[in-house]
Design an enzyme around this catalytic site. Structure first.
Site, short mmCIF file in Angstrom:
data_model
loop_
_atom_site.label_atom_id
_atom_site.label_comp_id
_atom_site.label_asym_id
_atom_site.label_seq_id
_atom_site.Cartn_x
_atom_site.Cartn_y
_atom_site.Cartn_z
N ARG A 1 0.84 -1.19 0.00
CA ARG A 1 0.00 0.00 0.00
C ARG A 1 0.88 1.24 0.00
O ARG A 1 2.01 1.20 0.46
CB ARG A 1 -0.87 0.03 1.26
CG ARG A 1 -1.95 -1.01 1.26
CD ARG A 1 -2.95 -0.73 2.35
NE ARG A 1 -3.99 -1.74 2.35
CZ ARG A 1 -5.04 -1.74 1.54
NH1 ARG A 1 -5.21 -0.75 0.69
NH2 ARG A 1 -5.93 -2.69 1.60
N ASP B 1 -8.06 3.53 -6.65
CA ASP B 1 -8.09 4.95 -7.04
C ASP B 1 -6.82 5.69 -6.62
O ASP B 1 -6.29 6.49 -7.38
CB ASP B 1 -9.34 5.63 -6.48
CG ASP B 1 -9.40 5.57 -4.97
OD1 ASP B 1 -9.53 4.47 -4.42
OD2 ASP B 1 -9.27 6.63 -4.34
N ASP C 1 -15.08 -3.54 -4.50
CA ASP C 1 -16.38 -2.96 -4.11
C ASP C 1 -17.23 -2.56 -5.32
O ASP C 1 -18.38 -2.17 -5.15
CB ASP C 1 -16.18 -1.70 -3.24
CG ASP C 1 -15.53 -2.01 -1.91
OD1 ASP C 1 -15.41 -3.20 -1.58
OD2 ASP C 1 -15.14 -1.05 -1.21
N GLY D 1 -17.19 -3.36 1.35
CA GLY D 1 -18.01 -2.24 0.89
C GLY D 1 -17.77 -1.06 1.81
O GLY D 1 -18.50 -0.84 2.77
N ILE E 1 -12.46 -14.00 0.96
CA ILE E 1 -13.06 -13.65 -0.34
C ILE E 1 -12.02 -13.02 -1.27
O ILE E 1 -11.95 -13.36 -2.46
CB ILE E 1 -14.24 -12.67 -0.13
CG1 ILE E 1 -15.38 -13.38 0.62
CG2 ILE E 1 -14.73 -12.12 -1.46
CD1 ILE E 1 -16.55 -12.50 0.98
O1 JJ5 Z 1 -11.78 8.40 -2.88
C1 JJ5 Z 1 -12.11 7.31 -3.35
C2 JJ5 Z 1 -12.55 7.11 -4.70
C3 JJ5 Z 1 -12.67 7.97 -5.76
C4 JJ5 Z 1 -13.11 7.21 -6.82
N1 JJ5 Z 1 -12.09 6.22 -2.58
C5 JJ5 Z 1 -12.46 5.00 -2.97
C6 JJ5 Z 1 -12.94 4.69 -4.31
C7 JJ5 Z 1 -12.92 5.87 -5.17
N2 JJ5 Z 1 -13.26 5.94 -6.45
C8 JJ5 Z 1 -13.72 4.84 -7.27
C9 JJ5 Z 1 -12.56 4.13 -7.90
C10 JJ5 Z 1 -12.15 2.90 -7.43
C11 JJ5 Z 1 -11.07 2.25 -8.04
C12 JJ5 Z 1 -10.42 2.85 -9.08
CL1 JJ5 Z 1 -9.06 2.11 -9.85
C13 JJ5 Z 1 -10.81 4.07 -9.52
CL2 JJ5 Z 1 -9.93 4.76 -10.81
C14 JJ5 Z 1 -11.88 4.73 -8.93
#
Ligand code: JJ5
Length: 442
Positions: free
Chosen positions: A157, A183, A213, A257, A366
């Site tokens: 991470r 993200d 999720d 989730g 999982i």
């Molecule tokens: O701040 C966030 C956020 C913003 C967009 N925290 C969790 C998930 C999130 N998303 C959705 C997302 C999840 C995975 C990826 Cl790879 C991407 Cl690009 C967006």
């Protein structure tokens, strides 16, 4: 929800003009002479609902569109002279090894790429100070990895210094970097792409978005989600078996989730054995005649057992204060599963009712399973789209399936907001129908 998109921002700037003939040209002619390459003019509407399209026409607006993914006739890089790199970041998700394997096999066989590095333990693998030597990946070395869960490259991470990572990529002459992660990881990938561009170093950075999720906007579904739901259904079934086998049995399952309860909803609907689902998007009261605890008590009283599914991000307002952040920068959550277990136990005691409660927290079980068939196919399609994109000099994008088409989504847009369960729409209605729980606990 997502903000309105500016049509000029829905396509990312490529590295430059494409002049190299694709080695797929010959291959495509062999397998199917009519097979078409994809053009950069190919676009997929972001919004396909008639009323939205009408509104844009009436206001004379341009339609926001994503660039279609797929093989291009002319490439930016000469594949046989292009070194690729792959890394995986963040928590485990079914399908990671399928993505790695497909990237390697597609780059090697279709594009004749000669050198592919596997960077170890996420972004740490790009920081020499962390001491992880890259692996050389070949079709032979990845041949069987899809049979196993996890990631053969290892994961970690958190970020590393952007300049240090770009130095490392330059030193190894990596020109195409595939980043599999969430993200935060994709934001890091975007910064690598921008830093390379600033240096005038032609580097294509293509993300394969990972979110168990299923909370990415502009993506029909994320890889691993179906596998996770299938495993979750098995676990819910175990909880149900425990609950019906005990006198006044309650099975309580916490599912993934953090902000979006899609897995919890899917597991409840698919299993048909869940009496109550709690998700982050729908707030709930614990106490009182219309609260969650009394609902469970009445259900056990009338039917002898109950099964509850709670998403990990649900009901955080019931728990004491913020818990800080993890290494990825995610807010650490309080444990809603353990909290509910205690509350249900107390409530039954104060109602002088017997209770046998079994609490299951299967997150790591999982996350670590191998992908199911449909997810395997999906991982391969995403990986192939990613290789096509990189060879064409696309950068700062992720690959996604949107409205049934494979597309390039600029990372800035993909990470701008998340998708959540809409309590006013049909997924949540299907949950209410399946569980018989009231529309809200108040
Ligand atoms: O701040 C966030 C956020 C913003 C967009 N925290 C969790 C998930 C999130 N998303 C959705 C997302 C999840 C995975 C990826 Cl790879 C991407 Cl690009 C967006």
């Amino acid at each position: 929800m997502e903000k309105k998109l500016n049509p000029t921002e829905t396509v990312a700037a490529p590295l430059g003009e494409r002049t190299i003939p694709s080695p797929l040209d010959e291959y495509m002619l062999l397998v199917n002479p009519d097979h078409a390459f994809y053009s950069d003019e190919g676009r997929v509407l972001v919004e396909n609902k008639l009323h939205e399209v009408r509104a844009m026409i009436e206001q004379g607006e341009d339609f926001p569109c994503f660039e279609v993914a797929g093989p291009r006739k002319k490439l930016f890089f000469k594949p046989s002279e292009t070194t690729c790199g792959i890394l995986t970041c963040g928590g485990l998700c079914p399908g990671l090894n399928d993505v790695i394997r497909s990237l390697v096999i597609h780059a090697h066989y279709r594009y004749k790429v000669k050198r592919i590095y596997g960077f170890r333990y996420g972004f740490e693998g790009l920081n020499p100070a962390c001491g992880h030597e890259p692996q050389i990946l070949t079709p032979d070395s990845v041949a069987n990895i899809h049979r196993f869960g996890g990631t053969t490259l290892g994961t970690s991470r958190g970020p590393q210094d952007i300049e240090v990572m770009v130095d490392r990529l330059q030193a190894l002459d990596v020109r195409a970097l595939f980043v599999v992660g969430g993200d935060g990881t994709q934001k890091g990938a975007n910064r690598i792409s921008e830093e390379a561009r600033r240096r005038g170093y032609a580097l294509s950075v293509v993300g394969i978005p990972k979110t168990i999720d299923n909370d990415m906007i502009y993506m029909d579904k994320s890889f691993g989600f179906e596998t996770a739901c299938a495993s979750a259904v098995e676990i819910v079934h175990s909880a149900h078996t425990e609950a019906v086998s005990a006198r006044n049995g309650v099975g309580l399952v916490k599912l993934m989730g953090r902000h979006s309860g899609f897995i919890a909803c899917a597991a409840a609907i698919a299993s048909g054995e869940v009496n109550c689902v709690l998700v982050p998007e729908v707030s709930f009261a614990l106490d009182g005649a219309n609260g969650f605890l009394e609902f469970i008590r009445q259900r056990v009283e009338s039917r002898g057992h109950a099964v509850v599914v709670v998403a990990e991000g649900a009901g955080q307002y019931h728990l004491p204060g913020p818990c800080g952040k993890d290494a990825s920068g995610n807010e650490k959550l309080g444990d809603i599963g353990v909290f509910l277990k205690e509350k249900i136990t107390e409530y039954f005691k104060s109602s002088s009712m017997e209770l046998t409660l079994k609490y299951i927290d299967p997150s790591y079980v999982i996350r670590s399973v191998p992908a199911t068939t449909q997810d395997r196919i999906y991982c391969q399609r995403l990986a192939q789209a990613a290789v096509h994109a990189a060879m064409a000099g696309k950068t700062g994008i992720i690959v996604a399936r949107w409205q049934g088409s494979y597309v390039h989504v600029p990372i800035a847009i993909a990470t701008s907001s998340r998708r959540t369960v809409d309590a006013r729409r049909d997924i949540w209605f299907a949950v209410l129908e399946s569980t018989g729980q009231p529309a809200s606990f108040y």
